[in-house]
Design an enzyme around this catalytic site. Sequence first.
Site, PDB file in Angstrom:
ATOM      1  N   LYS A  12     -23.909 112.420  -3.465  1.00  0.00           N
ATOM      2  CA  LYS A  12     -23.896 112.073  -4.891  1.00  0.00           C
ATOM      3  C   LYS A  12     -24.512 110.694  -5.071  1.00  0.00           C
ATOM      4  CE  LYS A  12     -20.861 110.088  -7.558  1.00  0.00           C
ATOM      5  NZ  LYS A  12     -21.774 109.304  -8.408  1.00  0.00           N
ATOM      6  N   THR A  32     -15.209  97.693  -3.064  1.00  0.00           N
ATOM      7  CA  THR A  32     -14.018  97.717  -2.215  1.00  0.00           C
ATOM      8  C   THR A  32     -12.886  98.475  -2.905  1.00  0.00           C
ATOM      9  OG1 THR A  32     -14.669  95.721  -1.056  1.00  0.00           O
ATOM     10  CG2 THR A  32     -12.330  96.222  -1.041  1.00  0.00           C
ATOM     11  N   GLU A  83     -18.679 101.314   3.530  1.00  0.00           N
ATOM     12  CA  GLU A  83     -19.512 100.104   3.526  1.00  0.00           C
ATOM     13  C   GLU A  83     -19.298  99.478   2.161  1.00  0.00           C
ATOM     14  OE1 GLU A  83     -21.815  97.600   2.829  1.00  0.00           O
ATOM     15  OE2 GLU A  83     -23.564  98.942   2.876  1.00  0.00           O
ATOM     16  N   CYS A 124     -24.918  94.079  -1.335  1.00  0.00           N
ATOM     17  CA  CYS A 124     -23.565  93.897  -0.783  1.00  0.00           C
ATOM     18  C   CYS A 124     -23.514  92.734   0.182  1.00  0.00           C
ATOM     19  CB  CYS A 124     -23.093  95.180  -0.120  1.00  0.00           C
ATOM     20  SG  CYS A 124     -24.284  95.860   1.016  1.00  0.00           S
ATOM     21  N   GLU A 177     -16.670  88.961  -5.548  1.00  0.00           N
ATOM     22  CA  GLU A 177     -18.066  89.413  -5.532  1.00  0.00           C
ATOM     23  C   GLU A 177     -18.561  89.504  -6.977  1.00  0.00           C
ATOM     24  OE1 GLU A 177     -18.636  93.534  -4.254  1.00  0.00           O
ATOM     25  OE2 GLU A 177     -20.327  92.849  -3.043  1.00  0.00           O
TER      26      GLU A 177
END
Length: 777
Positions: free
Chosen positions: A190, A243, A263, A297, A392
Amino acid sequence: MTIKELFDTMEYGPAPESAAEALAWLVDQGDRFGHFIDGAFTAPGDGFDSHNPATGEVLATLTQATQAEVDAAVAAARKAQPKWAALGGAGRARYLYATARLLQKHSRLFAVLETLDNGKPIRESRDIDIPLAQRHFYYHAGMAQLMESELPDAEPLGVCGQIIPWNFPLLMLAWKVAPALAMGNTVVLKPAEYTSLTALLFADICQQAGLPKGVVNIVTGDGAVGEMIVASDVDKIAFTGSTAVGRRIREATAGRGLELTLELGGKSAYIVFDDADIDSAIEGLVDAIWFNQGQVCCAGSRLLVQEGIADRFYTNLRARMDGLRLGNPLDKCIDVGAVVDPVQLQTIERMVASNTAGQVHHAACTLPENGCYYPPTLITGLSTSDPLMQEEIFGPVLVSTTFRTPAEAMELANNTRYGLAATVWTENVNLALDIAPKLVAGVVWVNATNLFDAAAGFGGVRESGFGREGGWEGLTAYTRPKGKRRSLARIEPATGHGAPVDPIDRTAKLYVGGKQARPDGGYSRPVWGKSGLLGHVGLANRKDVRNAVEAAAGAAGWAKATGHLRAQILYYIGENLSTRTAEFAHRIDAMTGKRGGAKEVEASIQRLFTAAAWADKYDGQVHGVPIRGVALAMKEPVGVIGALCTDEAPLLGLVSVMAPAIAMGNRVVLAASEPYPLAATDFYQILDTSDVPAGVVNILTGSHGELAKPLASHLNVDAVWSFSSTDLSAEIERAAAGNLKRTWVNNATSLDWGVDHSKRFLQAATEIKNIWVPYGE
Ligand code: NAI
C-alpha cells in the site's frame, strides 16, 4: 532583464522540466485508478483525489480499497507464492533484472510523475530517488541469483504486507518489493495516500516485465487500508512511517506469529567539530535537512556545533540558506520544492509556532503564492529539553545547540528516544572513528550525509524501529530458516509428595549482579523429580526483574571488552562445566526423569566452545558502495537481552542462549526452564568460578508467565527472546511496543536443541551499524 544584468545578479533563469509525458500517461489511464490485483488493474471505485502539492491541482483520482479488495489482493499473493518461490533464485532474478531495466528505460517519466505527486525537486527525483530504486532492483536480482548458493538454509516467508510512506514513494516501494521478491515472497503493497502514482506506474512496469500475476499486488487508500493489511492473513508486515503508527502495528500484530520490520522516525544528530571543513559541513547540511524539504526519516535535523566555531558557522549557514532557491519543483534550478500536503505543512507551521525558545531564522526566499511551501528554517540556541530538539518535525526546519567537548557532543547526540542516523564532521580521522561507535544509531556518516545504497543496510535502533533494508542483513527480514515447525506443547512441572531426596533444605536463590539473591516476594516452590523432592527454587517477581535488569545495565563495560577476552571467559566456563559433567548430568536426569543428562552437558560444553570460537570472529563487513567511500558494517551488541529459556533442555537451553549473547558483548537476564530450574541454579557456581563480570549474566527462576511482561515492558531491556513452552508471544510483543524493543518469540516451534544453531543466535544478538567513511579517490 539584459544579459549584463543577468551576469551582475547571477540570477538563474527558470529551466522547467516538461510535465507533458507524465500528464499524458495519467490521461491514458483515464485519470482514475483502481488497484493492481492478480496482475490486472481493477475498475476504479469510490476514492479520493491525489493533488500536486506545488499547485494544488488534482492529478488523478484513487480508489480507497475495501475489505474485499484487500482480501482479494492477499488471496492473489497467496496463490502466486508457491510457484514464484519454485521458480528458483535464477528464475526470479530475470524478472527483477527486467524490472530494473524497465525502470531505467522509463526513468524520466517516473521522475516527473514523482515530482508532480510529491513536490520534491526534479533534480532529486531524477538523480537520487529513481536511480536508487533501479539500483535496488539490480542489486536484488543478484541476491536472487545467489540465494541458493549463499543462503542455503533460508526459505521465503510467504506473503508480505508492505506499507510505505510518502517521502520517497518509488524508492520505498523498491526497498520493500525488491528483496521480498528476490527471496521468493509475494507482496501486497500500500503506497501512502498522498503519493500513490509512481506505485501504479510501477504496476504497469510489472505487466511489461511479464511478472507472473499475483506476485505484486498494489492497493491504494489511507491508514484504514493499512490496518486491513495488518489484520489480514499475511506472513510479514514491513512498515515505514511514523513511530506512532509503527507502535500501533506492533500491538496489532502481537502474538500472531508474523514477522515484522519497522523503519520509523528519527531526530538525527549532525555534529560539527571545530576542525571540520566548514564549507563542506554547510553544504552537507543542505543535503541533510533541506533535501526533500526535510521530509526524510534520517534527516540531519539536530545540529550540534562545537562552541569555538559556532558564531562563524551559523553566520555562514544563514548566508547559504538565503541563497537556497525555493519554487516550482519541476524547475531544474531549484533546491527546495513543495511540502507533500497541506496537512503536513500545517504540522510544520504548528510545531514551529509553538516554539518560544532560541533564535529563528527563515531563509530569505519568496514563497510562491499557491502551493505547500515552507521556507528553510534554522533555530539556534535551543537546549536538549526543548520540544523541537526532541520531536521529529519532518520539514525543512533545523534545530541547533552547541557543545564544548566530544564527550558532551556524544551525550547530546544520544539524548533522544530515536536512533536512526548521525553525521560527524571533522578533519581528524581519530576523532571521527572514536565517535562513530559511541553514537546510538543504525547509520553513521563521516564527512558526508544522507548516503544510501542497496549494498548497505539501512535501519535504526531504539524507537526508530528494527530490521534493516538493503545488504545481506536486509534479506533475513524476508526469509526464515528452513525446517519443520512444531506447535508449542507446555511442559508442566512435576508434582509429588513425600520426603526430600536430600534431607538438607536447599532453596536455590536467584543470581543477580554476580551474587545469589533471595526472591523479593520471599516465595519458593518445590521441584519434584521421579525419585522425590529435589529442592526448592525461588519465585522471582517484577521487582527481581528490575534488580536483574539494573545489574545487567550496570555491566555495560562488557560490550567494550575485546572478543579475545570474551572468548577466554567462555572457554573457561566450558572447562569448568566439564569438570562437573557427572554432577550436572545426574541433576538433569533427576529432574526430567530421562537419561539424556550426560549428552546434554556435553552439548552445552560444545555450545560454550562454539560461542568462544565465534567471539572474536563474527566480524562485520566492508561494503563497496558507489561513492568515494566505503560502508563499514560493524556488528554491535543489542544491549540487555531478556530471555525465557527453553523448558525442555534445562542446561543446554540456557547455555545455547547465554553463550552467543555474551560472546557478542550483550548482558543477559535469563529465566531458567520453568519445570526443571535446578541445572540453571547450579550453573551459578560455574559462572562464579569463571571470571564472568558481575551483572553480565543474571538468572531468575519462577513462572515464565509472570516474568514475560515485566521483561518485555522494561525500558532498559533492548530485546526479549522466548523459548518457553508456554506461548507468551502476545503479551511479550504487546508489552515490547512501549520502547519498540526487538522480540524473538515462540522459538520452541523451530529450534531443535540438539542441533547447533549458534549462527542464528549470533545474528539475533547483534545489530549492524553502517558507518560510511571517505576512502580513496
Ligand atoms: P503515517 O505513519 O501515518 O503513514 C505512513 C503510512 O502508513 C501510510 O501509507 C499510511 O496510510 C499508513 N498508515 C497510517 N495509519 C496506519 C495504521 N493504523 N495501520 C497501518 N498503516 C497505517 O505518517 P503520516 O501521517 O503520513 O505522517 C505523519 C508523521 O509521520 C510525519 O510528520 C513524520 O513525522 C512521520 N513520518 C515518518 C516517515 C519515515 O520515513 N520515518 C515517513 C512518513 C511520515
